[in-house]
Each structure stands twice: as C-alpha cells, then as structure tokens.
Design a protein around this motif. Structure first.
Motif, PDB file in Angstrom:
ATOM      1  N   UNK A  43       0.856  -1.193   0.000  1.00  0.00           N
ATOM      2  CA  UNK A  43       0.000   0.000   0.000  1.00  0.00           C
ATOM      3  C   UNK A  43       0.887   1.237   0.000  1.00  0.00           C
ATOM      4  N   UNK A  44       0.787   2.009  -1.069  1.00  0.00           N
ATOM      5  CA  UNK A  44       1.697   3.152  -1.219  1.00  0.00           C
ATOM      6  C   UNK A  44       0.911   4.466  -1.272  1.00  0.00           C
ATOM      7  N   UNK A  45       1.449   5.540  -0.681  1.00  0.00           N
ATOM      8  CA  UNK A  45       0.818   6.853  -0.838  1.00  0.00           C
ATOM      9  C   UNK A  45       0.653   7.170  -2.322  1.00  0.00           C
ATOM     10  N   UNK A  46      -0.546   7.630  -2.678  1.00  0.00           N
ATOM     11  CA  UNK A  46      -0.813   7.961  -4.077  1.00  0.00           C
ATOM     12  C   UNK A  46      -1.471   6.854  -4.864  1.00  0.00           C
ATOM     13  N   UNK A  47      -1.555   5.641  -4.310  1.00  0.00           N
ATOM     14  CA  UNK A  47      -2.290   4.581  -4.968  1.00  0.00           C
ATOM     15  C   UNK A  47      -3.770   4.940  -5.009  1.00  0.00           C
ATOM     16  N   UNK A  48      -4.537   4.221  -5.845  1.00  0.00           N
ATOM     17  CA  UNK A  48      -5.931   4.581  -6.073  1.00  0.00           C
ATOM     18  C   UNK A  48      -6.825   3.361  -5.828  1.00  0.00           C
ATOM     19  N   UNK A  49      -7.800   3.543  -4.957  1.00  0.00           N
ATOM     20  CA  UNK A  49      -8.709   2.460  -4.567  1.00  0.00           C
ATOM     21  C   UNK A  49     -10.105   2.705  -5.132  1.00  0.00           C
ATOM     22  N   UNK A  50     -10.694   1.670  -5.720  1.00  0.00           N
ATOM     23  CA  UNK A  50     -12.068   1.764  -6.218  1.00  0.00           C
ATOM     24  C   UNK A  50     -13.017   1.421  -5.074  1.00  0.00           C
ATOM     25  N   UNK A  51     -13.645   2.452  -4.512  1.00  0.00           N
ATOM     26  CA  UNK A  51     -14.479   2.289  -3.312  1.00  0.00           C
ATOM     27  C   UNK A  51     -15.909   1.938  -3.721  1.00  0.00           C
ATOM     28  N   UNK A  52     -16.121   0.666  -4.043  1.00  0.00           N
ATOM     29  CA  UNK A  52     -17.454   0.230  -4.462  1.00  0.00           C
ATOM     30  C   UNK A  52     -18.145  -0.622  -3.397  1.00  0.00           C
ATOM     31  N   UNK A  53     -17.460  -0.933  -2.301  1.00  0.00           N
ATOM     32  CA  UNK A  53     -18.135  -1.591  -1.185  1.00  0.00           C
ATOM     33  C   UNK A  53     -19.066  -0.595  -0.508  1.00  0.00           C
ATOM     34  N   UNK A  54     -20.221  -1.041  -0.013  1.00  0.00           N
ATOM     35  CA  UNK A  54     -21.139  -0.093   0.624  1.00  0.00           C
ATOM     36  C   UNK A  54     -20.553   0.504   1.893  1.00  0.00           C
ATOM     37  N   UNK A  55     -20.660   1.821   2.030  1.00  0.00           N
ATOM     38  CA  UNK A  55     -20.083   2.516   3.169  1.00  0.00           C
ATOM     39  C   UNK A  55     -20.859   2.258   4.462  1.00  0.00           C
ATOM     40  N   UNK A  56     -22.125   1.821   4.371  1.00  0.00           N
ATOM     41  CA  UNK A  56     -22.883   1.547   5.593  1.00  0.00           C
ATOM     42  C   UNK A  56     -22.447   0.249   6.254  1.00  0.00           C
ATOM     43  N   UNK A  57     -21.660  -0.571   5.556  1.00  0.00           N
ATOM     44  CA  UNK A  57     -21.161  -1.846   6.067  1.00  0.00           C
ATOM     45  C   UNK A  57     -19.762  -1.610   6.639  1.00  0.00           C
ATOM     46  N   UNK A  58     -19.419  -2.273   7.740  1.00  0.00           N
ATOM     47  CA  UNK A  58     -18.123  -1.994   8.376  1.00  0.00           C
ATOM     48  C   UNK A  58     -16.934  -2.284   7.463  1.00  0.00           C
ATOM     49  N   UNK A  59     -17.059  -3.272   6.587  1.00  0.00           N
ATOM     50  CA  UNK A  59     -15.983  -3.588   5.645  1.00  0.00           C
ATOM     51  C   UNK A  59     -15.699  -2.368   4.776  1.00  0.00           C
TER      52      UNK A  59
END
Length: 571
Positions: A242-258
């Motif tokens: 995990x590096x600063x500047x990497x890009x994550x696709x945040x498609x998991x629902x935010x209401x779920x703890x995961x």
C-alpha cells in the motif's frame, strides 16, 4: 493448543483514546501515517472525476456540523441516521456528526420502511440524512417512528419541495458564525464514547445494533497500518503493498463496516485516493478500473465470480490492479486460483472481520504474494485468538472449533441487549460463531458457521426474521428458512413451508410465487427467497419445539443436487 498470538505485537499506547474518529482523520498526525503526496486527493467522484482534497473536506464538515447545530440542535450523544448509497458527502456527514459529539446509525439504502423504522426507533434517531433515491422510504419510516418530516434531510443536491439538502446546509453553515464548540475527549473517553450503531443480524428476531466506540475503528486502522507497514520503507517502491498515491475503487457499501472502516477510513489514512462508486455494477467496475488506473480492489465473493466468469472481463485492461483483497464471506481455493489467473500481476488474498470487532482481525501475510487459497489469513497485530471445541477445551492444530478473538478494536456490545451481549462478548473475548481450523503456520481456515445466520453477498440474514414474517402469511402454517449454497451469492435463503389445510389443493407454483412476492414486497433484496419455496408436510423439531435446522440444511443440499441433475439432463 494455547492461545494464538500475532506474528507482530501491537503497542496499545500508540492508539489515541482521547480523540473522535473525525479528529483522528482530519486533525491528527500519527507515527504510522504516511505523508500524502502533493496533488493526491482524498476522494474522486466516479461519474465526473471531480477530486476533493483535505481542506475542502474540512470546510464541508464544519459547514454541515454548524448547520446541524443551529438548525436542528444536534449535539452531544444525539443520534443521526445516514440512509444512503455511497456518496462524496457520506464521510462529510459522518465526520460532521462526530464534530458535534453525536453518533450515527448506518442503514442500508435498499431497506423497506419497516426495516428502517426498526433502526430509527432502536437507536432513538433525532435526524435522518437520506439520499434522494431513498427519500420516500425515509419519510415513511420517519413518520412511523415519530420523527417529523422537517427532520429528514437529503444528502445529495436533488431539489425536493419542503426538504433541505446537505449541500444547502453546508452553504448556510459556512455563512454563519460557529454555533458549537467541539469538545475534546478526556483521556480514555474514546473507549466508551459511541461513534456508530452498525446493525448485525442475530439468530433470533430482528437485527441488533452493535455499539462501536471511537477507539475501535481507530485501533483497527492502526492495526492495518502496522500489518501493512505503510509508514516503513520495508521494500522497493514497486513491491510495497500500500503506497501513498495509490488509487482504490471504493465500491463496497459505506454503511457496512468492511466498506466504512477498511475501504474508506484505512485507505484514506494510508494516503491513497478513493474513487467513490455510488452503486456497484460489474461493467461500471471494469470501466472505473481502466479510467482511473485503479491499483487496489476490495472485493466480496460475488464480484470475484463475475471477474472470473463473465466474458466482459476480457474486454478491459486490468493491468493497473496491484492488490485485490477480499472478504465478507469465505472464498474457496478454486475461486481464488481463478482470480489469480484473471489478474496475475496482482497480489491477492483474503481477510476476515466482524461488525462486533470493527472490523478486520485476519489478513493474508504481507510477505506473501498470494494468500494461501482458501485461508482467511493470519491474525492482525494486537489480536489474540483461541479455537474452542464444543466441550470447552482448546482445539489442537488441525482440529475444528469456534473462533474466539480478542482485539483492541472490539465493540462495546449490543445496544440495550444485555442477554445477546453476554452471549457474544465474554470477558474481553468475542465469540465469532464461526468454526475454524488453524494450521502449523497460524493460517486460519473457515470451516462452517456455528450460528444460524445466512450470509448473502456478505450480508447477514437472520432466518428467524424471515420465519416470523412467513408465519404472518395466511397460507403458511409453519416455516423454516435455511441457506442454500450459491456460487454467486455464497448462500441464498430457501424457505421450507407447511401450507395451511385450506390451501393444500391450490396450485403449488402460484402459491410459491405469492409467498416469494410476500417477502420481496417488504424485505431488502438480499433477504428475498432466491433459493425458492419448498412445501413440506412438517418442520422437524426437537421435543421442546426447537427447529431442527440441520435436518433441513441437509435436505437443502439434496435439493441443490437434484436441481443440478435436472439441468444436466436437459442439456
């Protein structure tokens, strides 16, 4: 076997216990926190590419907090419901409420009114922030809960007569003097002050509110940071996980703890950018990976099935993906190997978490390119575990038993439910309800669930909730719901139903369709009877009246085999 300790210890004094989650994320430096490179935004809107950095987020958080204070009187220990799919202002709403000393009830935006009503009443919600797509349900549930319509706010910028929006509140809040003074927590107070109510289905009745204090997600963020060594130059840049500047696709629902803790808070802490996806579609995920050169994916089993089996996958260049982690439900060794073949350049592996542990306690090793197929990983820093057999003794290596865990991220318990709390939270330990086996290298393998929960696409479904609903149908005399194994969803609900005598001669297919619709009309999609309705003469029970669910689980597997054979015969 003695208690299992992590390979790397966790210095507990490094976890601040005098800050809220908002203060930790927005205001505090930390020895584990890497420096975010210039120009690397916190959030990116998937549909437009609009990028938002720290200062804009801080400003929006203040503006919303100020407006919630002077317009609605939200303050210390008040509870706000957040009823929305993923949105750029989701975390703004979370952190604004935290600035005011309040807590949030996080709700699935696909809920029906009675499901949302249960959560609003259970946690004594004073304000509802809902997405415009869920507004009708929000108003209905609010009315049923005694919450006036003027205390329902729209999260997005959709204009609805008589309903204010978060963007308009932010503007108004920024135009006014500060109406609140953010309180600083006393030393140790973060361990008791409530941040979230996240609902987790139990085996009896309706979902229970897990009480998560500020200290718990902060601890889990730092456990993840230490596990991934994000603050260390432990390897050449191209080999760091995990590096600063990497890009994550945040498609998991935010209401779920995961999604909430790992996908949002941890990755932001790790100085990465989040591409915020409002609603998952497979094609949209593939397009997003290409458009934003996504490096990190956090997946659930149904998404992995699509990646491995859909012909659409081959149409897209997925070479930017460096890491694909997955969890929420067990992933088989076979499916793991298929995923590795699809994205061979990526590091892949599984983790394990629980709402009650806010959230991850197992993760595949940092030094491994791929987690052991079928393994849920090894203990995270700061966690201790034991595997307990049914007779209460500790299991040996290779022997199955219940996974019992101790972690600094453990939640406080279930809200207003001391009986359920006492059953799961025992002397600092959390009973997972999962049966596991641990090998000689401390890799954990999930064997089965000891609890009766059905896990559909990572969501927990309590059979008792569906059974109670089915028994209210005039044609149903008795019912039992079990999980039917499903390659895409992990499991789907299957109902065994005893018909009332008056409908015994009715067309079975018509009655099946009626019963399935009866559930679909009032329950969120993952509780629908996708596994079908099977009519039986009686539901097997013990002499005391307890359902012999295991008998019908065996029958469910037989039904699955019969269906597969029927399909094969047709071919």
């Amino acid at each position: 076997m003695s208690e299992i300790l992590p390979a790397r210890s966790m210095p507990l004094e490094i976890i601040p216990d005098d800050v809220t989650l908002a203060q930790f994320m927005l205001d505090r430096s930390h020895p584990y926190r890497p420096t975010r490179p210039a120009g690397v935004p916190w959030l990116i809107e998937e549909s437009t590419g609009r990028a938002v950095a720290l200062e804009e987020i801080r400003e929006r958080v203040f503006g919303l907090a100020n407006a919630l204070s002077f317009k609605y009187g939200i303050g210390e220990n008040d509870v706000v419901s957040l009823f929305s799919p993923n949105h750029m202002d989701y975390v703004v709403a979370v952190w604004a409420v935290h600035r005011l000393g309040g807590a949030l009830t996080l709700s699935n935006p696909a809920f029906m009114a009675d499901e949302l009503q249960h959560q609003l009443i259970e946690t004594k919600v004073k304000l509802v922030i809902a997405h415009s797509l869920s507004l009708e349900v929000a108003h209905t549930a609010a009315a049923l809960s005694g919450i006036s319509s003027d205390r329902v706010v729209i999260l997005d910028d959709a204009e609805k007569p008589g309903t204010l929006t978060v963007p308009s509140l932010i503007r108004e809040g920024l135009s006014q003097k500060a109406n609140f003074v953010e309180r600083r927590l006393a030393p140790g107070e973060g361990k008791t002050k409530i941040a979230f109510f996240c609902f987790s289905s139990g085996t009896t009745g309706k979902p229970k509110a897990v009480v998560i204090q500020h200290y718990a997600p902060i601890a889990n963020i730092l456990q993840l940071a230490l596990h991934f060594r994000i603050h260390e130059d432990y390897a050449p840049w191209d080999q760091r996980r995990n590096r600063p500047g990497d890009v994550h696709l945040a498609c998991l629902p935010f209401f779920h703890v995961y999604g909430l803790i790992f996908s949002v808070h941890y990755y932001i802490f790790a100085a990465m950018s989040l591409v915020v996806v409002p609603k998952f579609t497979f094609k949209g995920m593939l397009e997003g990976i290409v458009r934003y050169k996504i490096t990190h994916l956090a997946l659930v089993p149904p998404q992995i099935v699509l990646l491995c089996k859909s012909p659409e996958t081959k149409k897209y260049d997925l070479s930017s993906v460096r890491v694909a982690g997955f969890g929420a439900a067990p992933v088989s060794a076979e499916l793991t190997n298929q995923l590795i073949a699809v994205i061979p350049q990526a590091v892949t592996g599984q983790g394990f978490g629980m709402t009650e542990l806010a959230t991850l306690t197992l993760m595949f090793p940092l030094e491994a390119r791929h987690g052991i197929p079928g393994s849920a990983g090894r203990l995270m820093p700061g966690c201790v575990a034991k595997v307990v057999k049914s007779d209460g003794t500790l299991a040996k290596r290779g022997e199955p038993g219940e996974f019992v865990i101790k972690s600094p991220s453990v939640a406080l318990g279930y809200f207003n439910n001391p009986t359920a709390t006492a059953e799961t939270f025992v002397d600092g330990w959390v009973r997972s309800g999962d049966e596991v086996i641990v090998d000689e290298e401390d890799n954990f393998f999930i064997v089965d669930r000891l609890k009766e929960l059905i896990k559909v696409r990572g969501f927990q479904v309590a059979p008792a909730e569906l059974e109670a609903h089915l028994l209210a149908h005039p044609s149903v005399a008795d019912a039992c719901v079990v999980g039917l194994p499903d390659e895409y969803s992990g499991e789907v609900p299957l109902a065994f139903v005893v018909r009332q005598p008056k409908v015994a001669s009715a067309n079975p297919e018509d009655l099946r369709a009626e019963i399935k619709k009866y559930v679909a009309d009032t329950k969120v999609y993952y509780k629908h009877l996708v596994g079908g309705v099977e009519f039986v003469d009686e539901i097997p029970k013990t002499p005391s009246g307890k359902l012999l669910r295991r008998v019908l689980k065996t029958r469910a597997k037989e039904i699955l085999a019969e269906r597969a054979a029927a399909v094969h015969t047709k071919l």
